[in-house]
Write a protein that holds these residues in place. Structure first.
Motif, PDB file in Angstrom:
ATOM      1  N   ASP A  62       0.856  -1.180   0.000  1.00 38.04           N
ATOM      2  CA  ASP A  62       0.000   0.000   0.000  1.00 38.04           C
ATOM      3  C   ASP A  62       0.897   1.237   0.000  1.00 38.04           C
ATOM      4  OD1 ASP A  62      -1.680   2.116   0.521  1.00 38.04           O
ATOM      5  OD2 ASP A  62      -2.755   1.130   2.154  1.00 38.04           O
ATOM      6  N   ALA A  63       0.900   1.970  -1.101  1.00 36.08           N
ATOM      7  CA  ALA A  63       1.803   3.114  -1.242  1.00 36.08           C
ATOM      8  C   ALA A  63       1.498   4.242  -0.267  1.00 36.08           C
ATOM      9  CB  ALA A  63       1.757   3.648  -2.668  1.00 36.08           C
ATOM     10  N   THR A  64       0.312   4.241   0.332  1.00 34.98           N
ATOM     11  CA  THR A  64      -0.014   5.272   1.316  1.00 34.98           C
ATOM     12  C   THR A  64       0.713   5.041   2.637  1.00 34.98           C
ATOM     13  OG1 THR A  64      -1.949   4.125   2.251  1.00 34.98           O
ATOM     14  CG2 THR A  64      -2.323   5.514   0.316  1.00 34.98           C
ATOM     15  N   PRO A  72      -2.759   5.230   6.387  1.00 35.04           N
ATOM     16  CA  PRO A  72      -2.477   6.001   5.178  1.00 35.04           C
ATOM     17  C   PRO A  72      -2.205   7.465   5.505  1.00 35.04           C
ATOM     18  CG  PRO A  72      -4.380   4.584   4.836  1.00 35.04           C
ATOM     19  CD  PRO A  72      -4.060   4.521   6.299  1.00 35.04           C
ATOM     20  N   TRP A  74      -0.722  11.388   3.567  1.00 39.76           N
ATOM     21  CA  TRP A  74      -0.167  12.215   2.501  1.00 39.76           C
ATOM     22  C   TRP A  74       1.148  12.784   3.020  1.00 39.76           C
ATOM     23  CZ3 TRP A  74      -1.592  13.227  -2.460  1.00 39.76           C
ATOM     24  CH2 TRP A  74      -1.017  14.327  -3.088  1.00 39.76           C
ATOM     25  N   ASN A  78       6.207   9.500   0.296  1.00 35.56           N
ATOM     26  CA  ASN A  78       5.425   8.838  -0.741  1.00 35.56           C
ATOM     27  C   ASN A  78       5.682   9.498  -2.094  1.00 35.56           C
ATOM     28  OD1 ASN A  78       3.854   9.372   1.917  1.00 35.56           O
ATOM     29  ND2 ASN A  78       3.122   7.360   1.266  1.00 35.56           N
ATOM     30  N   LEU A  82       7.316   7.622  -5.307  1.00 33.69           N
ATOM     31  CA  LEU A  82       6.417   7.501  -6.455  1.00 33.69           C
ATOM     32  C   LEU A  82       6.892   8.339  -7.644  1.00 33.69           C
ATOM     33  CD1 LEU A  82       2.962   7.364  -4.662  1.00 33.69           C
ATOM     34  CD2 LEU A  82       4.302   5.476  -5.593  1.00 33.69           C
ATOM     35  N   TYR A 100       0.319   1.064  -8.974  1.00 35.16           N
ATOM     36  CA  TYR A 100       0.845   1.390  -7.645  1.00 35.16           C
ATOM     37  C   TYR A 100       0.834   2.901  -7.428  1.00 35.16           C
ATOM     38  CZ  TYR A 100       4.057   1.007  -3.616  1.00 35.16           C
ATOM     39  OH  TYR A 100       4.634   1.051  -2.367  1.00 35.16           O
ATOM     40  N   TYR A 104      -2.155   5.346  -4.858  1.00 37.00           N
ATOM     41  CA  TYR A 104      -1.825   6.317  -3.804  1.00 37.00           C
ATOM     42  C   TYR A 104      -2.756   7.525  -3.882  1.00 37.00           C
ATOM     43  CZ  TYR A 104       0.754   9.955  -1.284  1.00 37.00           C
ATOM     44  OH  TYR A 104       1.107  10.974  -0.429  1.00 37.00           O
ATOM     45  N   ASP A 107      -6.544   6.643  -3.330  1.00 37.94           N
ATOM     46  CA  ASP A 107      -6.917   6.415  -1.928  1.00 37.94           C
ATOM     47  C   ASP A 107      -6.995   7.714  -1.126  1.00 37.94           C
ATOM     48  OD1 ASP A 107      -7.078   3.718  -2.357  1.00 37.94           O
ATOM     49  OD2 ASP A 107      -5.112   3.243  -1.497  1.00 37.94           O
ATOM     50  N   SER A 130       4.262  15.486  -2.771  1.00 38.52           N
ATOM     51  CA  SER A 130       3.414  14.496  -3.446  1.00 38.52           C
ATOM     52  C   SER A 130       2.554  15.120  -4.536  1.00 38.52           C
ATOM     53  CB  SER A 130       2.531  13.759  -2.429  1.00 38.52           C
ATOM     54  OG  SER A 130       3.260  12.722  -1.800  1.00 38.52           O
TER      55      SER A 130
END
Length: 415
Positions: A62-64, A72, A74, A78, A82, A100, A104, A107, A130
């Motif tokens: 889970d990229a979060t 999760p 922000w 990340n 990414l 993937y 992010y 979500d 991000s």
């Protein structure tokens, strides 16, 4: 006769059991072999960039939650990983990498464009990073929610509190402070967003001037004339316990802070127009930076956690700063900002990472070791910026602040 029949029966039984056992043993052997083959998660015939990204996805499905967190969020880590994943996807076109990246944003950005866990009120430059992911995804998807989220991040740049000479505070809760980190967290997004979405020429020039001004101020306030290195932070008020009472600077040269700054320069130049007068200044700052940092490169090709104190007890060769310098020098040389010799320096540094900081599990999972987990200034508990503070912060493998730059360096060097 009865004894003979008994003996024959026993022999048949023993032979039968032996055959069955052999079949079972063969079956188990085949199963082990199949399991062993199935256990290879990261093939060694991939480029290092893809091997590390695949390893990251295995560690953080889970990229979060990329930064060892339970919920999760922000955050800049990340965005860092990414952004590197975007480059791997663009090179490989493997759908799993795009999925993937997309997951992010999917979500964390709701249907109204609200960014979950983000607070504009915090005025935290780290949270801008991000936004780079949204710039990429919006171009691909044209989803209105991604545009609205970017507009929110852009509005933060408009309202970010400043020093008396116009420098962005690193965070609202760190008043009157500029950190090297902040240039990387905010300015590449700031420049790219302006280039894509701002149509008024006067406003575009104003933003570009302001971006260059941030680099000018860092050079003015954080540069050490003797070494050519830059201090991690500067406090205009000189009220922080870590701040020099005459200059306002923090006490030491932290490798990752310098790494953030180097990456900020080579990345923001992607979007600053050739015609802008500040472009040549940033290239000049980059050359000064490269000359100073190279003087402290260890014979392994790596750099120490506290850059200029390699012979001091407790100091160690640190992965994230080393990877950031590698990326900065390689990209700077490739784009003509730096002399060609810096490509050789980058290659030496990259070889040092592979030889000294990379380990590989039986499954092929790639680990990056000796990454400083975190370091900052002030806060609670208070971080005083001392030598002892920097060398005693947590050291852990696979911190995204190291793996992200390693992927970027691998892409840049085509390794």
């Amino acid at each position: 006769m009865n004894n003979l029949r008994t003996c024959i029966s026993l022999c048949v039984l023993i032979i039968g059991l032996s055959v069955t056992s052999c079949k079972e043993a063969k079956g188990k052997s085949d199963e082990v072999k199949e399991e062993s083959t199935a256990a290879i998660i990261v093939p060694e015939n991939l480029k290092w960039s893809e091997r590390m990204l695949t390893s990251e996805i295995e560690r953080f499905p889970d990229a979060t939650k990329l930064d060892f967190v339970d919920k999760p969020r922000w955050s800049y880590t990340n965005g860092l990983v990414l952004s590197a994943a975007i480059k791997v996807y663009e090179e490989t076109k493997k759908q799993k990498y795009y999925d993937y990246i997309y997951a992010y944003a999917d979500d964390l950005i709701d249907s109204t464009g609200t960014i979950k866990t983000y607070s504009l009120e915090d005025q935290n430059l780290d949270m801008i990073k991000s936004g780079d992911v949204l710039l990429y995804l919006y171009e691909k998807t044209k989803e209105e929610r991604f545009l609205k989220a970017m507009q929110t991040l852009s509005s933060q740049m408009d309202s970010q509190p400043r020093t008396s000479d116009g420098g962005f505070w690193h965070k609202k809760r760190y008043p009157y402070q500029m950190w090297l980190d902040g240039l990387y967290m905010a300015e590449p997004f700031h420049a790219q967003y302006t280039k894509i979405f701002e149509k008024d020429e006067a406003e575009v020039k104003k933003v570009y001037d302001d971006i260059v001004h941030q680099f000018d101020l860092i050079q003015k306030h954080s540069l050490d004339d003797k070494t050519g290195l830059l201090y991690h932070g500067w406090d205009e008020s000189k009220e922080q316990k870590w701040a020099n009472k005459k200059t306002g600077t923090s006490p030491h040269f932290w490798s990752r802070a310098m790494g953030w700054y180097g990456m900020a320069m080579v990345d923001v130049l992607d979007f600053l127009p050739e015609s802008h007068p500040g472009r040549e200044r940033i290239i000049r700052y980059l050359n000064q930076f490269a000359d100073a940092v190279t003087k402290y490169q260890h014979k392994t090709g790596l750099w120490y956690q506290v850059l200029d104190q390699g012979d001091r007890e407790g100091n160690y060769l640190e992965a994230s700063g080393s990877a950031m310098f590698t990326y900065t020098f390689a990209k700077g040389a490739h784009n003509g900002y730096l002399p060609e010799k810096y490509l050789e320096i980058a290659e030496k540094a990259y070889a040092g990472i592979l030889d000294n900081l990379i380990s590989i599990e039986e499954s092929g999972i790639v680990n990056l070791n000796q990454v400083c987990g975190v370091a900052g200034l002030g806060g609670d508990p208070y971080r005083d910026g001392s030598y002892e503070y920097y060398v005693n912060e947590i050291i852990r493998p696979n911190d995204p602040k190291g793996t992200g730059p390693f992927i970027l360096a691998s892409i840049e060097l085509n390794r």
